[in-house]
Design an enzyme around this catalytic site. Structure first.
Site, PDB file in Angstrom:
ATOM      1  N   GLU A 179      -5.020 -54.904 -52.882  1.00  0.00           N
ATOM      2  CA  GLU A 179      -3.837 -54.370 -53.557  1.00  0.00           C
ATOM      3  C   GLU A 179      -2.993 -55.505 -54.141  1.00  0.00           C
ATOM      4  O   GLU A 179      -2.403 -55.352 -55.222  1.00  0.00           O
ATOM      5  CB  GLU A 179      -3.025 -53.516 -52.587  1.00  0.00           C
ATOM      6  CG  GLU A 179      -3.728 -52.192 -52.277  1.00  0.00           C
ATOM      7  CD  GLU A 179      -3.016 -51.356 -51.237  1.00  0.00           C
ATOM      8  OE1 GLU A 179      -2.904 -50.136 -51.433  1.00  0.00           O
ATOM      9  OE2 GLU A 179      -2.573 -51.931 -50.213  1.00  0.00           O
ATOM     10  N   GLU A 222      -9.783 -48.779 -46.086  1.00  0.00           N
ATOM     11  CA  GLU A 222      -8.900 -48.027 -45.196  1.00  0.00           C
ATOM     12  C   GLU A 222      -9.494 -46.710 -44.698  1.00  0.00           C
ATOM     13  O   GLU A 222      -9.319 -46.371 -43.509  1.00  0.00           O
ATOM     14  CB  GLU A 222      -7.554 -47.771 -45.889  1.00  0.00           C
ATOM     15  CG  GLU A 222      -6.639 -48.976 -45.959  1.00  0.00           C
ATOM     16  CD  GLU A 222      -6.890 -49.858 -47.162  1.00  0.00           C
ATOM     17  OE1 GLU A 222      -6.051 -50.717 -47.446  1.00  0.00           O
ATOM     18  OE2 GLU A 222      -7.950 -49.680 -47.834  1.00  0.00           O
TER      19      GLU A 222
END
Length: 269
Positions: free
Chosen positions: A122, A142
């Site tokens: 990210e 994730e």
């Protein structure tokens, strides 16, 4: 070349005499994963750089040769939060204080020297230019631990690479090598690890050839007009745009072109 170096909370900030900043996450024992203290320090650094109009570019990287950033520190107390608690207590600037930040008018180069996983990827998605080593790997894993990449990973990835390729990563959590991410358009250049810094320097040199006010105006327009049409973006009276239009740099740039020489931009303040 002189440098001003500061080290606090396992994050290093260096600003050289060209006014190029380097932000290094140095937590190699956890593959440069970010805990709460590291996040707070990163936010301090980004705020400091935002307030310094003399900084021409920023490099963000990880220490060592194994990892850029492996995301959130899974050994830290922050993972004790439920998904709902994390979502309710999110940082508005995103992971590492960067992935969702829209107020930094300085070009950011991600120097990806290894694993860029979860929040680390990210951070990459929050950068403007991405230079990766051949051994770098990218993933948003994730879902494999029952979590979600909520700091920009989901919406940004599908906007940066083809939809089916983005969904192939998001729905599986698989790792993708640097060469694949370059083919998909997320990575600008792939270099051997030993040559990574040289590759980054080539991009920095190209940025420094440009007028500082023009570069800031470009970054600010991109950050603040994504919701507008192209015509509306052109007409937006953004501070950096107005400063660029009023700057003497445009006169120097045209004069240098006419005189067939390199422009001499004003010294950083």
């Amino acid at each position: 070349m002189t440098e001003n170096t500061e080290r606090v909370d396992e994050v290093r900030l260096t600003i050289d005499d060209r006014r190029v900043a380097t932000v290094t996450i140095d937590r190699q024992h956890v593959l440069n994963a970010v805990d709460g203290r590291t996040l707070a320090r990163l936010n301090e650094i980004w705020a400091q750089l935002e307030a310094d109009d003399s900084v021409r570019a920023v490099i963000v990287t990880g220490a060592g040769e194994r990892a850029f950033c492996a995301g959130a520190d899974m050994t830290a107390s922050s993972v004790e939060k439920t998904g709902v608690e994390y979502w309710a207590d999110y940082d508005p600037n995103g992971f590492g204080g960067l992935s969702l930040r829209t107020t930094l008018d300085i070009p950011v180069i991600a120097r990806v020297n290894g694993y860029a996983l979860g929040g680390g990827m990210e951070i990459v998605l929050g950068a403007d230019i991405v230079i990766a080593s051949e051994n770098a790997q990218f993933a948003l894993p994730e879902p494999r631990v029952g979590r979600l990449p909520l700091d920009g990973g989901i919406p940004k990835l599908v906007r940066r690479i083809p939809y089916t390729q983005a969904m192939g990563m998001l729905l599986t959590g698989r790792k993708a090598p640097a060469a694949e991410m370059a083919r998909l358009g997320l990575v600008n250049e792939v270099a051997p690890l030993a040559e990574l810094s040289d590759a980054v320097e080539r991009w920095i040199a190209q940025i420094l050839l440009c007028a500082p006010t023009s570069v800031r105006a470009v970054k600010q327009m991109v950050n603040r007009t994504a919701h507008l049409t192209a015509a509306e973006a052109r007409d937006a009276r953004l501070p950096a745009l107005m400063a660029s239009l009023a700057s003497t740099e445009q006169d120097e740039g045209v004069r240098a072109f006419q005189e067939k020489r390199a422009p001499s931009w004003a010294a950083p303040r």
